[in-house]
Enzyme design. Structure first.
Site, PDB file in Angstrom:
ATOM      1  N   TRP A 166     -53.808  12.558  28.016  1.00  0.00           N
ATOM      2  CA  TRP A 166     -53.362  11.158  28.033  1.00  0.00           C
ATOM      3  C   TRP A 166     -52.587  10.786  29.299  1.00  0.00           C
ATOM      4  CZ3 TRP A 166     -48.330  11.765  28.860  1.00  0.00           C
ATOM      5  CH2 TRP A 166     -47.740  12.955  28.416  1.00  0.00           C
ATOM      6  N   ASN A 167     -52.184  11.777  30.116  1.00  0.00           N
ATOM      7  CA  ASN A 167     -51.244  11.422  31.194  1.00  0.00           C
ATOM      8  C   ASN A 167     -51.898  10.668  32.356  1.00  0.00           C
ATOM      9  OD1 ASN A 167     -52.526  13.767  31.964  1.00  0.00           O
ATOM     10  ND2 ASN A 167     -50.703  14.747  32.808  1.00  0.00           N
ATOM     11  N   LYS A 190     -64.498  13.326  25.038  1.00  0.00           N
ATOM     12  CA  LYS A 190     -63.475  12.935  24.070  1.00  0.00           C
ATOM     13  C   LYS A 190     -62.160  12.704  24.807  1.00  0.00           C
ATOM     14  CE  LYS A 190     -60.313  14.929  21.766  1.00  0.00           C
ATOM     15  NZ  LYS A 190     -59.273  13.904  21.848  1.00  0.00           N
ATOM     16  N   PRO A 191     -61.776  11.437  24.991  1.00  0.00           N
ATOM     17  CA  PRO A 191     -60.475  11.182  25.631  1.00  0.00           C
ATOM     18  C   PRO A 191     -59.349  11.476  24.650  1.00  0.00           C
ATOM     19  CG  PRO A 191     -61.509   9.110  24.961  1.00  0.00           C
ATOM     20  CD  PRO A 191     -62.477  10.210  24.610  1.00  0.00           C
ATOM     21  N   ALA A 192     -58.126  11.569  25.186  1.00  0.00           N
ATOM     22  CA  ALA A 192     -56.965  11.860  24.327  1.00  0.00           C
ATOM     23  C   ALA A 192     -56.782  10.755  23.294  1.00  0.00           C
ATOM     24  CB  ALA A 192     -55.715  11.979  25.190  1.00  0.00           C
ATOM     25  N   GLU A 266     -58.216  22.975  33.371  1.00  0.00           N
ATOM     26  CA  GLU A 266     -57.079  22.577  34.213  1.00  0.00           C
ATOM     27  C   GLU A 266     -55.905  22.460  33.259  1.00  0.00           C
ATOM     28  OE1 GLU A 266     -54.342  20.917  35.632  1.00  0.00           O
ATOM     29  OE2 GLU A 266     -55.423  19.058  36.093  1.00  0.00           O
ATOM     30  N   CYS A 300     -48.983  17.579  35.365  1.00  0.00           N
ATOM     31  CA  CYS A 300     -48.982  19.045  35.335  1.00  0.00           C
ATOM     32  C   CYS A 300     -48.582  19.626  36.685  1.00  0.00           C
ATOM     33  CB  CYS A 300     -50.345  19.558  34.894  1.00  0.00           C
ATOM     34  SG  CYS A 300     -51.678  18.793  35.803  1.00  0.00           S
ATOM     35  N   GLU A 397     -42.764  23.757  30.813  1.00  0.00           N
ATOM     36  CA  GLU A 397     -43.102  22.530  31.524  1.00  0.00           C
ATOM     37  C   GLU A 397     -42.268  21.400  30.915  1.00  0.00           C
ATOM     38  OE1 GLU A 397     -47.515  21.152  33.046  1.00  0.00           O
ATOM     39  OE2 GLU A 397     -47.268  21.735  30.982  1.00  0.00           O
TER      40      GLU A 397
HETATM   41  P1  ADP Z   1     -50.989  17.591  25.447  1.00  0.00           P
HETATM   42  O1  ADP Z   1     -49.977  18.519  24.868  1.00  0.00           O
HETATM   43  O2  ADP Z   1     -50.782  17.219  26.838  1.00  0.00           O
HETATM   44  O3  ADP Z   1     -51.338  16.434  24.542  1.00  0.00           O
HETATM   45  P2  ADP Z   1     -53.323  18.923  24.523  1.00  0.00           P
HETATM   46  O4  ADP Z   1     -53.882  20.167  25.085  1.00  0.00           O
HETATM   47  O5  ADP Z   1     -52.768  18.980  23.143  1.00  0.00           O
HETATM   48  O6  ADP Z   1     -52.262  18.459  25.589  1.00  0.00           O
HETATM   49  O7  ADP Z   1     -54.389  17.753  24.557  1.00  0.00           O
HETATM   50  C1  ADP Z   1     -55.283  17.529  25.600  1.00  0.00           C
HETATM   51  C2  ADP Z   1     -56.598  17.113  24.999  1.00  0.00           C
HETATM   52  O8  ADP Z   1     -57.067  18.168  24.177  1.00  0.00           O
HETATM   53  C3  ADP Z   1     -56.536  15.880  24.101  1.00  0.00           C
HETATM   54  O9  ADP Z   1     -57.723  15.135  24.256  1.00  0.00           O
HETATM   55  C4  ADP Z   1     -56.460  16.492  22.719  1.00  0.00           C
HETATM   56  O10 ADP Z   1     -56.963  15.629  21.717  1.00  0.00           O
HETATM   57  C5  ADP Z   1     -57.366  17.684  22.884  1.00  0.00           C
HETATM   58  N1  ADP Z   1     -57.150  18.769  21.923  1.00  0.00           N
HETATM   59  C6  ADP Z   1     -56.020  19.133  21.293  1.00  0.00           C
HETATM   60  N2  ADP Z   1     -56.233  20.196  20.491  1.00  0.00           N
HETATM   61  C7  ADP Z   1     -57.551  20.534  20.615  1.00  0.00           C
HETATM   62  C8  ADP Z   1     -58.398  21.559  20.056  1.00  0.00           C
HETATM   63  N3  ADP Z   1     -57.936  22.467  19.203  1.00  0.00           N
HETATM   64  N4  ADP Z   1     -59.702  21.584  20.440  1.00  0.00           N
HETATM   65  C9  ADP Z   1     -60.170  20.677  21.322  1.00  0.00           C
HETATM   66  N5  ADP Z   1     -59.431  19.704  21.880  1.00  0.00           N
HETATM   67  C10 ADP Z   1     -58.139  19.627  21.544  1.00  0.00           C
END
Ligand code: ADP
Length: 493
Positions: A166-167, A190-192, A266, A300, A397
């Site tokens: 999302w950042n 799949k966006p955040a 990344e 990051c 972080e």
């Molecule tokens: P942050 O802590 O910065 O939100 P995440 O790694 O949790 O970082 O999220 C980054 C992306 O990964 C988002 O699109 C989130 O929905 C997705 N995500 C989180 N958990 C999973 C998972 N178990 N498998 C696939 N994607 C995931």
């Protein structure tokens, strides 16, 4: 995501433009097959912007079907024809930069000027990839036997599963989708869950640019692990490209092993920022501010540990402190705001925990150190000194507007301290001594080193990390090569 009360009210929030409330699959804007949805909130006001589909396994499979069906035709287009479509997309994004920026600020919180810069950079990335896609050259070699010949060529890997954070709601997408499409791949993205609206708006513009149906599919979902599992268990997905936390990166990497999907990751960082006495302190302080406080510290590659030589510590601290005190906190659409809200409740809880721990262990908080008077997820820009390398704030972080200064005396010791982390994404050093610049930048075990320069992201260069910060690179010619497979052909005499 939790919305939180702030001093802003719903009326203070602009009505964001370009809002789409459906996912894009095979050229159609669709709802979830189970009729589920989730809400997207404005982090500055806590108010709801829209409900979007909460896609699950069946919808993911449908998107993979669409991307798979579109692949052969898309890969067969001339690179120059793909480039024309991508260029049109880049131009449309640029033309709508103001609206896209407002949409991003409303869902993500960053200042409008930063959002606008990100949108324009995203358009630039797509344009750059369009051009580079025409230069995916192979190699010709004389073969191992007299008269035999070898040709090495590059081919699109196939359907890509992309998952973004999302950042940077636009540039994290353009950095993956740009090179993937330019190389001839199709994408399921799949966006955040916190910031799907910028992604959908970009998807609508891609359609308008003439991107064929199914080449780019965008699934909104708050069931991230289900989406991840479905993408990694389907052998038609040939590569996973992920930006996000190291924790989730490890999960995806192990899941991708099932079908030996290629993977680019990344992940997190813990960037050291080294300041040596020979440098121009004003310039170094401006570098720290820009690296640390951009996006409210939620990048990051943010300076996480700022190492300052003991001889200049006091003078440097005074300059940085003065700059931090002048930073305006507020909703991103307001004039002169430098720091917007953090993305969500969980983020502010983490910053509060890290700062409380630092204070308790005797560190000095020179300014800030609390939730901002605006409430919600607004946090005061903060400066801390007197920390130990073992403190959680030095190991984790921070992802918030908190700058931490550490003192050092010896060059080789500070290199050792800088490298003492499982992460290896970005590092920075400021010095006017050329020999020192070579020694120190050689010694830093990081994928990227900014020398007298705080902003590392550019289309020209390979962005990415070593160690637990990831695998693969985004940007430059390397970014496109990540989306290609090599084929070698041997021709007998
Ligand atoms: P942050 O802590 O910065 O939100 P995440 O790694 O949790 O970082 O999220 C980054 C992306 O990964 C988002 O699109 C989130 O929905 C997705 N995500 C989180 N958990 C999973 C998972 N178990 N498998 C696939 N994607 C995931």
């Amino acid at each position: 995501m939790n919305a939180r009360e702030t001093k802003y009210s719903r009326q203070d929030s602009p009505i964001p433009p370009l809002v789409k409330d459906a996912s894009l699959v095979g050229g159609n804007w669709i709802a979830s097959s189970e009729g589920l949805s989730f809400s997207v909130f404005n982090p500055a006001t806590g108010s709801k912007i829209a409900d979007v589909p909460n896609m699950g396994e069946k919808d993911v499979v449908r998107a993979i079907d669409a991307a798979d069906a579109a692949f052969l035709k898309w890969r067969s287009l001339l690179p120059s024809d793909r480039a024309k479509i991508l260029t049109r997309w880049a131009n449309l994004i640029e033309a709508q930069a103001d609206d896209l920026a407002m949409l991003m600020t409303c869902e993500q919180g960053k200042p409008l000027s930063e959002a606008r810069a990100e949108i324009l950079a995203g358009a630039g990335t797509i344009q750059w990839c369009a051009e580079e896609g025409r230069r995916l050259y192979g190699e010709f070699l004389e073969g191992p036997k007299s008269g035999s010949k070898i040709i090495v060529s590059r081919h699109p890997v196939g359907v890509i599963g992309a998952i973004t954070p999302w950042n940077f709601p636009a540039s994290m997408i353009t950095r993956k989708v740009g090179p993937a499409l330019a190389a001839g791949c199709t994408v399921v993205l799949k966006p955040a869950e916190a910031t799907p609206l910028t992604a959908l708006a970009l998807g609508a513009l891609a359609q308008e640019a003439g991107l064929p149906d199914g080449v780019l599919n965008i699934l909104t979902s708050a069931r991230a692990s289900e989406v991840g599992k479905t993408l990694t268990s389907d052998p038609r997905i040939k590569k996973i490209s992920f930006t996000g936390s190291t924790e989730v990166g490890k999960i995806l990497m192990s899941q991708a092993a099932q079908h030996i999907q290629k993977i680019s990751l990344e992940l997190g960082g813990n960037a050291p920022f080294l300041i040596f006495p020979s440098t121009d302190l004003e310039k170094a302080a401006a570098g720290v501010i820009s690296s640390k406080f951009r996006n409210a510290g939620q990048t990051c590659i943010c300076a996480n540990r700022i190492f300052v030589h003991a001889d200049i510590m006091q003078e440097f601290t005074d300059i940085v402190l003065d700059k931090i005190k002048k930073m305006k906190v507020g909703a991103g659409w307001e004039q002169d705001v430098a720091i917007g809200p953090l993305i969500e409740e969980r983020a502010i809880e983490k910053v509060k925990r890290l700062v409380a721990d630092a204070a308790q262990s005797g560190a000095k908080i020179l300014t800030g150190g609390s939730v901002h008077a605006l409430g919600g997820t607004f946090y005061e820009p903060t400066l801390i000194t007197g920390l130990k390398d073992e403190a959680p704030i030095a190991r984790e972080e921070i992802f918030g507007p908190v700058a931490c200064l550490y003192s050092f005396e010896d060059e080789s010791d500070v290199i050792r301290r800088a490298n003492d982390t499982p992460y290896g994404l970005a590092a920075y050093l400021y010095s006017a001594d050329l020999a020192q610049v070579w020694r120190v930048s050689d010694g830093l075990h990081y994928g990227m080193v900014g020398v007298n320069e705080p902003l590392l992201a550019t289309d020209l260069a390979p962005f990415g990390g070593v160690k637990e910060s990831g695998i693969g690179r985004e940007g430059g010619k390397y970014g496109l090569l990540e989306y290609t497979d090599i084929k070698y052909r041997l021709f007998g005499a």
